[in-house]
Design an enzyme around this catalytic site. Structure first.
Site, short mmCIF file in Angstrom:
data_model
loop_
_atom_site.label_atom_id
_atom_site.label_comp_id
_atom_site.label_asym_id
_atom_site.label_seq_id
_atom_site.Cartn_x
_atom_site.Cartn_y
_atom_site.Cartn_z
N CYS A 81 -6.53 -5.88 0.87
CA CYS A 81 -5.19 -5.28 0.89
C CYS A 81 -4.67 -4.99 -0.50
O CYS A 81 -3.67 -4.29 -0.65
CB CYS A 81 -4.22 -6.20 1.61
N HIS B 238 1.80 -1.14 7.02
CA HIS B 238 0.79 -1.74 6.15
C HIS B 238 -0.57 -1.08 6.33
O HIS B 238 -1.50 -1.67 6.87
CB HIS B 238 0.72 -3.25 6.46
#
Length: 395
Positions: free
Chosen positions: A85, A339
């Site tokens: 991420c 996200h």
């Protein structure tokens, strides 16, 4: 870090999108170039963050080259960065170094991700590979048969531990969601947003106790891009900035998991404050990696906004809300903005840029001068596998 300015920023709306990965990338890059007043052929290098295209779309090895050729960027050095991420914030770090060192005057940093797939399990399974797969198997389905990411099990365990040591409650976690959904409602690029009550959050479907659906960041697609320039290029272009004062990337390591000041986030934040010559009390606004609602409270403590165990009290004080002294996740955060993992880090930088320029619209923090972004990725034993912290200033 000296002499690195953000001349242009652009991003797509984060959403479950029918657009291809290259189309999302093209939209964000075009917006960033237009904002910078640069043509594609004026870029000297490009750094591209993407985490899971190989697993979701099958595109491996030359992801950045494929995405950027769509907008006429080719022939220059193009670097592909995969770091869970934190992929695009890691790419940003490398881009910063290339400009600060004098190697380049104008570079592009792009983060892009396509997580949605006709088979809902594909995106979640891809996210779940950001762990040591030899030690922890993917928990792909609940007893109900609904797919979920293995990270929700990790986040739930962390939340329970945090509740035990801080006294935090499920209501505190729900209050984070209420705050961030409100902010997301003011952000036209956010996937979700609106006015919720704590009871609404608590009543949403349980994923893993104590996490409910609304306490977990959604599956998203999207892209974000920034153009970085040197001082001399900024003078030539009349670039408005902001300046990147610190760019720090750390890897997780073995430590006392109960010590909030011992992990990668705390160490990266401390290094960033030292590099920038600033402290947490000087921050105007902050974007943090709230992949689950409890994470935001923990990060308050890790980056020095609150003392250990005082995250819930800081939230209750109103300081981290819009209108408070130090608003956190003005964009809506991962919980509301969305996200798309490889795009998240640069999206945080876009929000910080707009805040420091006074261009954030209804969610603008008045007089914002200093912004911090914190973006974590992957999981290794008791810490994030990758952690990036950036500090930006308006001058």
């Amino acid at each position: 870090m000296d002499g690195v300015l953000i001349a242009g920023a652009g991003m797509t709306r984060f959403a479950k999108s029918a657009a291809s990965l290259r189309a999302l990338a093209a939209e964000a890059v075009a917006a960033a170039l237009a904002d910078a007043g640069l043509a594609a052929d004026q870029l000297q290098a490009a750094y591209v963050g993407n985490a899971v295209a190989g697993l979701v779309t099958g595109q491996e090895m030359i992801r950045g080259q494929v995405m950027l050729r769509t907008v006429g960027i080719e022939g220059i050095p193009i670097f592909n960065v995969e770091n869970a991420c934190a992929s695009s914030s890691s790419a940003l770090h490398l881009a910063c170094v290339s400009v600060a060192s004098g190697q380049h005057d104008a570079v592009l940093c792009l983060g892009a991700e396509k997580l949605t797939h006709e088979d809902r399990t594909v995106g979640m399974a891809a996210i779940g590979t950001a762990v040591d797969v030899e030690l922890q198997a993917e928990a792909a389905r609940q007893a109900t048969g609904r797919p979920r990411s293995f990270f929700m099990d990790i986040y739930a365990g962390m939340a329970r531990d945090y509740m035990a040591r801080s006294g935090a409650t499920a209501e505190d976690f729900a209050a984070v969601v209420v705050k961030n959904q409100h902010n997301g409602g003011l952000n036209p690029r956010a996937q979700y947003g609106g006015e919720l009550r704590v009871t609404d959050v608590l009543a949403s479907r349980t994923i893993v106790d104590p996490l409910t659906l609304l306490m977990c960041s959604p599956i998203s697609d999207g892209a974000a891009a920034v153009v970085l320039v040197s001082e001399r290029a900024a003078a030539r272009l009349g670039a408005r900035g902001p300046r990147i004062r610190a760019s720090v990337v750390r890897s997780g390591y073995r430590h006392d998991a109960g010590d909030v000041r011992a992990g990668a986030a705390a160490h990266a934040a401390q290094a960033a404050y030292a590099e920038a010559g600033l402290g947490p009390s000087e921050l105007s606004c902050v974007e943090v990696h709230d992949a689950s609602a409890p994470a935001e409270l923990m990060i308050y403590e890790e980056i020095g906004l609150a003392d250990p165990g005082e995250g819930p009290a800081l939230l209750a004080s109103g300081m981290t809300r819009l209108g408070g002294a130090r608003p956190v996740n003005t964009s809506g955060g991962l919980l509301s903005k969305g996200h798309p993992i490889g795009a998240t880090g640069v999206a945080q930088i876009c929000e910080a840029t707009w805040q420091l320029r006074g261009e954030a619209g209804a969610r603008q923090v008045p007089g914002a001068r200093v912004a911090l972004t914190q973006n974590g990725g992957g999981w290794l034993e008791d810490d994030s596998a990758a952690m990036a912290v950036h500090v930006l200033t308006s001058d």
